[in-house]
Design an enzyme around this catalytic site. Sequence first.
Site, PDB file in Angstrom:
ATOM      1  CE1 TYR A 222     -11.721  -8.316 -48.061  1.00 32.14           C
ATOM      2  CE2 TYR A 222     -10.413  -7.272 -46.603  1.00 32.14           C
ATOM      3  CZ  TYR A 222     -11.629  -8.070 -46.685  1.00 32.14           C
ATOM      4  OH  TYR A 222     -12.154  -8.889 -46.223  1.00 32.14           O
ATOM      5  CG  HIS A 372      -9.686 -18.631 -44.151  1.00 33.55           C
ATOM      6  ND1 HIS A 372     -10.458 -17.899 -44.659  1.00 33.55           N
ATOM      7  CD2 HIS A 372      -8.937 -16.750 -44.772  1.00 33.55           C
ATOM      8  CE1 HIS A 372     -10.834 -16.141 -45.230  1.00 33.55           C
ATOM      9  NE2 HIS A 372      -9.277 -15.468 -44.700  1.00 33.55           N
ATOM     10  CG  PHE A 373      -3.807 -18.017 -46.600  1.00 32.44           C
ATOM     11  CD1 PHE A 373      -3.432 -18.943 -47.614  1.00 32.44           C
ATOM     12  CD2 PHE A 373      -4.415 -17.784 -44.941  1.00 32.44           C
ATOM     13  CE1 PHE A 373      -2.690 -19.645 -47.739  1.00 32.44           C
ATOM     14  CE2 PHE A 373      -2.703 -18.302 -45.021  1.00 32.44           C
ATOM     15  CZ  PHE A 373      -1.789 -18.969 -46.210  1.00 32.44           C
ATOM     16  NE  ARG A 436       3.912 -18.515 -41.618  1.00 35.94           N
ATOM     17  CZ  ARG A 436       3.861 -17.138 -41.929  1.00 35.94           C
ATOM     18  NH1 ARG A 436       3.738 -17.257 -40.846  1.00 35.94           N
ATOM     19  NH2 ARG A 436       3.501 -16.446 -42.662  1.00 35.94           N
TER      20      ARG A 436
HETATM   21 FE1  HAS Z   1      -8.985 -13.982 -44.610  1.00 38.34          FE
HETATM   22  C1  HAS Z   1      -5.954 -14.558 -41.862  1.00 38.34           C
HETATM   23  C2  HAS Z   1     -11.259 -13.161 -41.898  1.00 38.34           C
HETATM   24  C3  HAS Z   1     -11.622 -12.318 -46.460  1.00 38.34           C
HETATM   25  C4  HAS Z   1      -6.430 -13.430 -47.389  1.00 38.34           C
HETATM   26  N1  HAS Z   1      -7.302 -13.944 -44.860  1.00 38.34           N
HETATM   27  C5  HAS Z   1      -6.541 -14.454 -43.737  1.00 38.34           C
HETATM   28  C6  HAS Z   1      -4.987 -14.953 -44.263  1.00 38.34           C
HETATM   29  C7  HAS Z   1      -4.998 -15.124 -45.661  1.00 38.34           C
HETATM   30  C8  HAS Z   1      -6.902 -13.751 -45.840  1.00 38.34           C
HETATM   31  C9  HAS Z   1      -4.060 -15.181 -46.976  1.00 38.34           C
HETATM   32  O1  HAS Z   1     -10.386 -11.858 -38.950  1.00 38.34           O
HETATM   33  C10 HAS Z   1      -4.363 -15.576 -43.475  1.00 38.34           C
HETATM   34  C11 HAS Z   1      -2.610 -14.541 -43.138  1.00 38.34           C
HETATM   35  C12 HAS Z   1      -1.444 -14.820 -42.647  1.00 38.34           C
HETATM   36  O2  HAS Z   1      -0.365 -15.631 -43.320  1.00 38.34           O
HETATM   37  O3  HAS Z   1      -1.575 -14.917 -41.658  1.00 38.34           O
HETATM   38  N2  HAS Z   1     -11.153 -12.751 -44.442  1.00 38.34           N
HETATM   39  C13 HAS Z   1     -11.389 -12.611 -43.375  1.00 38.34           C
HETATM   40  C14 HAS Z   1     -12.846 -12.052 -43.365  1.00 38.34           C
HETATM   41  C15 HAS Z   1     -12.917 -11.693 -44.828  1.00 38.34           C
HETATM   42  C16 HAS Z   1     -12.064 -12.378 -45.617  1.00 38.34           C
HETATM   43  C17 HAS Z   1     -13.933 -11.982 -42.288  1.00 38.34           C
HETATM   44  N3  HAS Z   1      -9.277 -13.375 -46.569  1.00 38.34           N
HETATM   45  C18 HAS Z   1     -10.349 -13.062 -47.244  1.00 38.34           C
HETATM   46  C19 HAS Z   1      -9.787 -12.608 -48.481  1.00 38.34           C
HETATM   47  C20 HAS Z   1      -9.107 -13.531 -48.893  1.00 38.34           C
HETATM   48  C21 HAS Z   1      -8.043 -13.236 -47.822  1.00 38.34           C
HETATM   49  C22 HAS Z   1     -11.105 -12.062 -49.855  1.00 38.34           C
HETATM   50  C23 HAS Z   1      -7.085 -13.307 -49.862  1.00 38.34           C
HETATM   51  C24 HAS Z   1      -8.122 -12.279 -50.867  1.00 38.34           C
HETATM   52  N4  HAS Z   1      -8.504 -14.101 -42.139  1.00 38.34           N
HETATM   53  C25 HAS Z   1      -9.911 -12.905 -41.601  1.00 38.34           C
HETATM   54  C26 HAS Z   1      -8.778 -13.303 -40.412  1.00 38.34           C
HETATM   55  C27 HAS Z   1      -7.988 -13.280 -39.979  1.00 38.34           C
HETATM   56  C28 HAS Z   1      -7.727 -14.318 -41.840  1.00 38.34           C
HETATM   57  C29 HAS Z   1      -9.815 -13.166 -38.896  1.00 38.34           C
HETATM   58  C30 HAS Z   1      -6.491 -13.753 -39.372  1.00 38.34           C
HETATM   59  C31 HAS Z   1      -6.552 -15.070 -38.633  1.00 38.34           C
HETATM   60  C32 HAS Z   1      -5.651 -15.692 -37.707  1.00 38.34           C
HETATM   61  O4  HAS Z   1      -5.668 -16.012 -36.914  1.00 38.34           O
HETATM   62  O5  HAS Z   1      -4.506 -15.681 -38.265  1.00 38.34           O
HETATM   63  C33 HAS Z   1     -14.725 -11.497 -45.604  1.00 38.34           C
HETATM   64  O6  HAS Z   1     -13.527 -10.871 -46.491  1.00 38.34           O
HETATM   65  C34 HAS Z   1     -15.000 -12.654 -46.374  1.00 38.34           C
HETATM   66  C35 HAS Z   1     -15.829 -12.125 -47.008  1.00 38.34           C
HETATM   67  C36 HAS Z   1     -16.949 -13.342 -47.458  1.00 38.34           C
HETATM   68  C37 HAS Z   1     -18.039 -13.671 -47.976  1.00 38.34           C
HETATM   69  C38 HAS Z   1     -18.448 -14.405 -49.003  1.00 38.34           C
HETATM   70  C39 HAS Z   1     -19.461 -13.885 -50.254  1.00 38.34           C
HETATM   71  C40 HAS Z   1     -19.565 -14.983 -50.922  1.00 38.34           C
HETATM   72  C41 HAS Z   1     -19.680 -14.566 -51.906  1.00 38.34           C
HETATM   73  C42 HAS Z   1     -19.803 -15.715 -53.417  1.00 38.34           C
HETATM   74  C43 HAS Z   1     -21.125 -15.793 -53.536  1.00 38.34           C
HETATM   75  C44 HAS Z   1     -21.235 -17.093 -54.904  1.00 38.34           C
HETATM   76  C45 HAS Z   1     -22.342 -17.476 -56.199  1.00 38.34           C
HETATM   77  C46 HAS Z   1     -21.576 -18.117 -56.936  1.00 38.34           C
HETATM   78  C47 HAS Z   1     -23.508 -15.929 -56.406  1.00 38.34           C
HETATM   79  C48 HAS Z   1     -19.339 -13.571 -46.909  1.00 38.34           C
HETATM   80  C49 HAS Z   1     -19.601 -13.477 -52.938  1.00 38.34           C
HETATM   81  C50 HAS Z   1     -22.865 -19.299 -56.763  1.00 38.34           C
HETATM   82  C51 HAS Z   1     -22.504 -20.213 -57.956  1.00 38.34           C
HETATM   83  C52 HAS Z   1     -22.752 -21.815 -57.719  1.00 38.34           C
HETATM   84  C53 HAS Z   1     -22.397 -22.496 -58.956  1.00 38.34           C
HETATM   85  C54 HAS Z   1     -23.378 -22.288 -56.696  1.00 38.34           C
END
Ligand code: HAS
Length: 572
Positions: A222, A372-373, A436
Site C-alpha cells: 500500500y 497477481h502482482f 521463483r
Molecule cells: Fe496482493 C501477494 C491479497 C492488493 C502486491 N500482493 C502479493 C504479492 C505482491 C502483492 C507483490 O491475501 C506477492 C508477495 C510475495 O512475493 O510473496 N493483494 C491482496 C488483496 C489486495 C491486494 C486482497 N497486492 C495488492 C496491491 C499490490 C499487491 C495493491 C501492489 C501494489 N496479495 C494478496 C494476498 C497475497 C498477495 C493474500 C499472498 C498470496 C500468497 O499466498 O503468497 C487488495 O488490496 C485488492 C483490492 C483491489 C480492488 C480493485 C479495485 C479496482 C480499482 C480499479 C477501478 C477501475 C476504474 C477504471 C474505475 C478491489 C480501483 C475503469 C476504466 C476502464 C478503461 C475500464
Amino acid sequence: MQISKSLKRLIYWELGIPISLLTIGIYHGLMQTVYRSGVIHQTSFAHLDYYQGLTLHGVINAIVLTTFFAVAFGHATITFYLKREPNKTVSWLSFWLMVIGTALASWAMLSGKASVLYTFYPPLKGHPFFYLGAALLIVGSWLPLFDWASIYVKWKKVNPEVKTPLAVLGTLINFTIWFVCTLAVAYEVLVLLLPWAMGWTPTVNVTLARTLFWFFGHALVYFWLLPAYIMFYTMLPKLAGGKLFSDLAGRIALFLFLLFSVPVGVHHQFSDPSISKGIKLFQGLLTFGVAIPSFITAFTLAASLEYAGRKNGAKGLLGYFKKLPYLDPNRYLFAYLICGLFLFIFGGLTGLVNASAQLNNVVHNTAWLPGHFHMTVAGPVFLAIIGMSTYLYSTIAGKKILFPRLNVVIPYLWVIGILIFSTGMSWGGLIGEPRRTNLGMTYLNPKNELFTPEWVPTTLLALAGGIIMFTAGVLFFIVFFGTMFSKRRKESILVLPVSEALHDEKRIPLFDKFKPWLATMAVILVIAYTPALINAVKNTGPGAPRFTPENPVPVQSSSAIQIKDTKLLAKP
Ligand code: HAS
C-alpha cells in the site's frame, strides 16, 4: 509555483537515480521470462545468475524505485499544496542515506553475494552489506515524514478550518503506514539477520523473521499504491476534463488504509504451520477489509470519469468511455493513470482470490502470484511512477517532452504486455507452475525427465508478454532520458493537475485529523499481531542453518553444526 534550485536538484536525483537502476531491473524482468520458458537451459546468462537476476529485479523495481519515488513525490505534493519547501538539511540527509543504502545493497547483489530475493527470507543468507543497505534506505526514507509533519502542523495552525488537501493527507498517511510497518523489518534486519549474516549468531528463527517481514511486507504494497491513489483522486478527474465525484470518499478511503494496511501480513503465511488458524482467520477477514477502500475508489473514480465523459459530450449508458482523452499527448498522464486503473481491476480481483484461505492453498507459491502482482505493482503503481516521473521532471526542469506521441502510447503497450504476461502466469499457476524457479533447467527442458509440456503454452505467453513489456520499458527510457538531455526549453515550475470536487462535502473534523485514526490503528495492530508474534516466538522449531537458493540442502557452517544442528542430527 517557483521552487528553489536545491529542491529541484533533489527531485531530479531522486527520480534519476532509481530510473537509471531500473534499466537493470527491467532487463532482468525480461530474462526471467526467457529462463522460465526454457528458451535457455542455463543457471546464468552474461555472468549473472538466475537468482541474482531475480533479486536485482525485485529489489530495484519494487523497493528502490518505489521508495525513492514516494519521497520525491512527497516533496512535490507537500511543497505544492502547503506552499512551503521541505527543510534542505533533512531532505539531503535523507537522500544520502538512501543513496548509500542503495549502493551497498547493489554492490552485494551485483557481486553475487546476496541472491536472497526481495523478501530475503532466512535461511537464505546475504552479505551483511545487503541488510545494512536495506536498513539505510529505509531510515533515509523516514526522515522527510517528520519534516513534512512539522510543515503540516504549522499550516494547520494558520488554517484550522480548511480541509487538509487530499494529496497532503494521502502523503502523510502513506508515510505513517511506512514508518510503522518498517519498524518490524528494521528489527528483523538489525536484530535477527545482520548478526546472523556477520556470523555472530549461528542460526535464525525463521518463523519470527517471516512474521516480522510480512508485518512490513503487505503494508509495503500500500506504500507503493498510495502515491498512485493520490494521483487518481487529485489529478485524474481534472485530466479527464471533469471533477472528483466526492472529496469525502477519498478521505474515507485513505483513512481506511491507515487502519487496515498493516494488520493483514499473515495472509502471506496461510501455509506457515507455526501460526495458528484463528490468527489466520482474523487477518484473512481484515484482508477483505483492506479491499474496501479500493472498492470505494473504483466507484468514486468511475463516477468521476462518467461526469467527465458527459461533460465532454457523451451520450448513452456507457458512451462516456468514448469521450475520454486516451491519446492526448498534452494530457499523457491521463493515459498512464487510466491504464493502471484498468489493470488494477484484474490485480484487485486476483488479490481477493489470494485472500481466501482455501483458494490460497491452490495458488500459494505458484506462478499465479507474479500474475497477481504484475497487475498491481507493475500496473497502477509502475505506470503512475513512470508517468509522474516524466511529468515532474519535464515541468520542474522546464523541458518539453521528447516524442510526445510515443510517450502517450507507452502505457497502452505496457498494458498489452502485462495482460499477456499475467494471463500466462495466472493460467500456469492454476496448473501448478511454481514461481521463483528456473524452469528451463528441468520442467521446461524436453531432455529432462521432469519436463512438463502443460507449462509450455503458459510460459510462452509469459515470454511474449515479457518481450512487449521490455519494449515498452525501452521506449520509456528513450522518452525520459531523451527529455532529460534535450535542450527544448519551456517555463520551469512545480505544477500539479488539481481536480476540483463535484461534491465538496463540508469539513467533518473526524476526517481531518490523525489522532483518532492513529489510536484505532494501534488497537487493531495489537489485537492482530500480539498472538501472531507469540506464536512466532513459541513455535520456532529448530534454528535454521544457512541455505542457498539453488540447493535445498543446508550449507553447514561449522558454528551452525555446533549448536542447534547437533540436536537436529540426534533426532531420527
Ligand atoms: Fe496482493 C501477494 C491479497 C492488493 C502486491 N500482493 C502479493 C504479492 C505482491 C502483492 C507483490 O491475501 C506477492 C508477495 C510475495 O512475493 O510473496 N493483494 C491482496 C488483496 C489486495 C491486494 C486482497 N497486492 C495488492 C496491491 C499490490 C499487491 C495493491 C501492489 C501494489 N496479495 C494478496 C494476498 C497475497 C498477495 C493474500 C499472498 C498470496 C500468497 O499466498 O503468497 C487488495 O488490496 C485488492 C483490492 C483491489 C480492488 C480493485 C479495485 C479496482 C480499482 C480499479 C477501478 C477501475 C476504474 C477504471 C474505475 C478491489 C480501483 C475503469 C476504466 C476502464 C478503461 C475500464
